[in-house]
Write a protein that holds these residues in place. Structure first.
Motif, PDB file in Angstrom:
ATOM      1  N   THR A  34       0.823  -1.208   0.000  1.00 45.16           N
ATOM      2  CA  THR A  34       0.000   0.000   0.000  1.00 45.16           C
ATOM      3  C   THR A  34       0.858   1.260   0.000  1.00 45.16           C
ATOM      4  OG1 THR A  34      -0.189  -0.150   2.423  1.00 45.16           O
ATOM      5  CG2 THR A  34      -1.966  -1.085   1.123  1.00 45.16           C
TER       6      THR A  34
ATOM      7  N   TYR B  88     -10.425  -2.494  -7.072  1.00 43.69           N
ATOM      8  CA  TYR B  88     -10.033  -3.772  -6.475  1.00 43.69           C
ATOM      9  C   TYR B  88      -9.913  -3.644  -4.959  1.00 43.69           C
ATOM     10  CZ  TYR B  88      -7.486  -8.056  -5.441  1.00 43.69           C
ATOM     11  OH  TYR B  88      -7.106  -9.260  -4.905  1.00 43.69           O
ATOM     12  N   ALA B  89      -9.201  -2.613  -4.496  1.00 41.62           N
ATOM     13  CA  ALA B  89      -9.022  -2.432  -3.054  1.00 41.62           C
ATOM     14  C   ALA B  89     -10.360  -2.172  -2.363  1.00 41.62           C
ATOM     15  CB  ALA B  89      -8.060  -1.273  -2.785  1.00 41.62           C
TER      16      ALA B  89
ATOM     17  N   PRO C 278      -3.100   3.033  -2.909  1.00 41.91           N
ATOM     18  CA  PRO C 278      -4.492   2.954  -3.361  1.00 41.91           C
ATOM     19  C   PRO C 278      -5.371   3.993  -2.660  1.00 41.91           C
ATOM     20  CG  PRO C 278      -4.016   1.182  -1.820  1.00 41.91           C
ATOM     21  CD  PRO C 278      -2.706   1.860  -2.103  1.00 41.91           C
ATOM     22  N   GLN C 279      -6.252   4.635  -3.405  1.00 37.89           N
ATOM     23  CA  GLN C 279      -7.145   5.655  -2.873  1.00 37.89           C
ATOM     24  C   GLN C 279      -8.565   5.104  -2.820  1.00 37.89           C
ATOM     25  OE1 GLN C 279      -5.779   8.676  -1.742  1.00 37.89           O
ATOM     26  NE2 GLN C 279      -3.956   7.457  -2.143  1.00 37.89           N
TER      27      GLN C 279
ATOM     28  N   HIS D 123     -11.429   4.966  -8.312  1.00 39.67           N
ATOM     29  CA  HIS D 123      -9.988   5.205  -8.199  1.00 39.67           C
ATOM     30  C   HIS D 123      -9.233   3.924  -7.853  1.00 39.67           C
ATOM     31  CE1 HIS D 123     -10.244   9.838  -7.452  1.00 39.67           C
ATOM     32  NE2 HIS D 123     -10.812   9.441  -8.574  1.00 39.67           N
ATOM     33  N   SER D 124      -9.865   3.054  -7.075  1.00 44.89           N
ATOM     34  CA  SER D 124      -9.197   1.812  -6.695  1.00 44.89           C
ATOM     35  C   SER D 124     -10.252   0.723  -6.476  1.00 44.89           C
ATOM     36  CB  SER D 124      -8.370   2.021  -5.423  1.00 44.89           C
ATOM     37  OG  SER D 124      -7.524   0.918  -5.186  1.00 44.89           O
TER      38      SER D 124
END
Length: 274
Positions: free
Chosen positions: A101, A116-117, A106-107, A113-114
């Motif tokens: 991270t 997957y996260a 990741p935001q 914006h992210s």
């Protein structure tokens, strides 16, 4: 691109290899250190201030200085003989996750914006909720940086639930004086959260505890009744699943029943026991 801090690929590889090797050595040999070495404030200060920030320092020299300083001048919480409950040795998977991270940054503020996260967080929250016995389609939430942020978030949720206009008008959207209830053993972050929310600690009611240091539910009922008669608005009860001092778990079912009957937001601080 600013190469002063990005460095060349070769320089980055050299620093990575050195740092990983040194951290692995520390991780493997932590038990050989003293848990709490003797600390000399003057020596620590001199160690830090020996660097002149106007003069460039080679990356390896900087890393060596930081690692030596952190090793010599710190309580070693990863030590097998360190028995702190709230900052134990980090799980190795967590160390790898922090490295990922920190690098990929990741935001999670926006799904796009992210994605997957964000989906990872959503999935894990769902699994935790199922473990606690909630129905899958009623589970929602986010991870917080710690108990203090989680408790403050809960206070804001309770206020928005009780006073729907607060999101638009702020504290001017509160028609009645709100009251928050917690036990005498509750973590101080609840009081801090009340200040941060602009309510002040005067809104807090610290309910006495019984001989087992659990919130006295009868006292809770009495306080709610008294505040309603005084024209105040009970908005939140904070129960604890593992108090900081003794690990005590409040009578959650009984407190939850009171909250259901009174229409009050029920928050369980489970940063430890959860």
């Amino acid at each position: 691109m600013n190469t002063d801090f990005d460095l060349s690929p070769g320089a980055r590889s050299q620093l990575f290899e050195y740092l990983i090797a040194e951290l692995e050595r520390y991780y493997r040999q932590t038990g050989t250190f003293r848990v709490a070495p003797p600390l000399d404030p003057e020596k620590v200060s001199q160690s830090v201030r020996s660097f002149d920030l106007e003069l460039p320092v080679q990356g390896l020299v900087a890393l060596q200085a930081v690692l030596e300083g952190m090793t010599a001048h710190a309580v070693h919480t990863p030590h097998p003989m360190y028995f702190g409950l709230y900052n134990p040795r980090a799980n190795f998977a967590g160390i790898l996750a922090d490295l990922i991270t920190a690098t990929m940054n990741p935001q999670l503020a926006a799904w796009s914006h992210s994605p997957y996260a964000n989906e990872v967080e959503k999935y894990l929250v769902e699994l935790f909720g199922i473990r606690f016995g909630f129905e899958k389609n009623h589970i929602d939430g986010v991870f917080a940086s710690g108990g203090a942020e989680a408790n403050f978030t809960a206070i804001l949720c309770a206020l928005n639930h009780a006073f729907p206009l607060i999101g638009e008008k702020g504290l001017q959207g509160i028609e009645e004086s709100p009251v928050i209830y917690c036990s005498e053993e509750t973590h101080h972050s609840i009081l801090k959260g009340a200040r941060m929310a602009g309510l002040g600690t005067g809104c807090m009611r610290q309910i006495p505890v019984d001989r087992q240091l659990k919130m006295d539910v009868a006292q809770l009922r009495m306080n709610i009744l008294r505040d309603r008669k005084s024209g105040l608005r009970p908005v939140m009860v904070v129960a604890t699943a593992g108090t900081t001092g003794t690990g005590t778990i409040d009578p959650l079912e009984s407190i939850g029943q009171v909250c259901d009957e009174e229409g009050i937001w029920f928050h369980v601080d489970a940063a430890y026991g959860g």
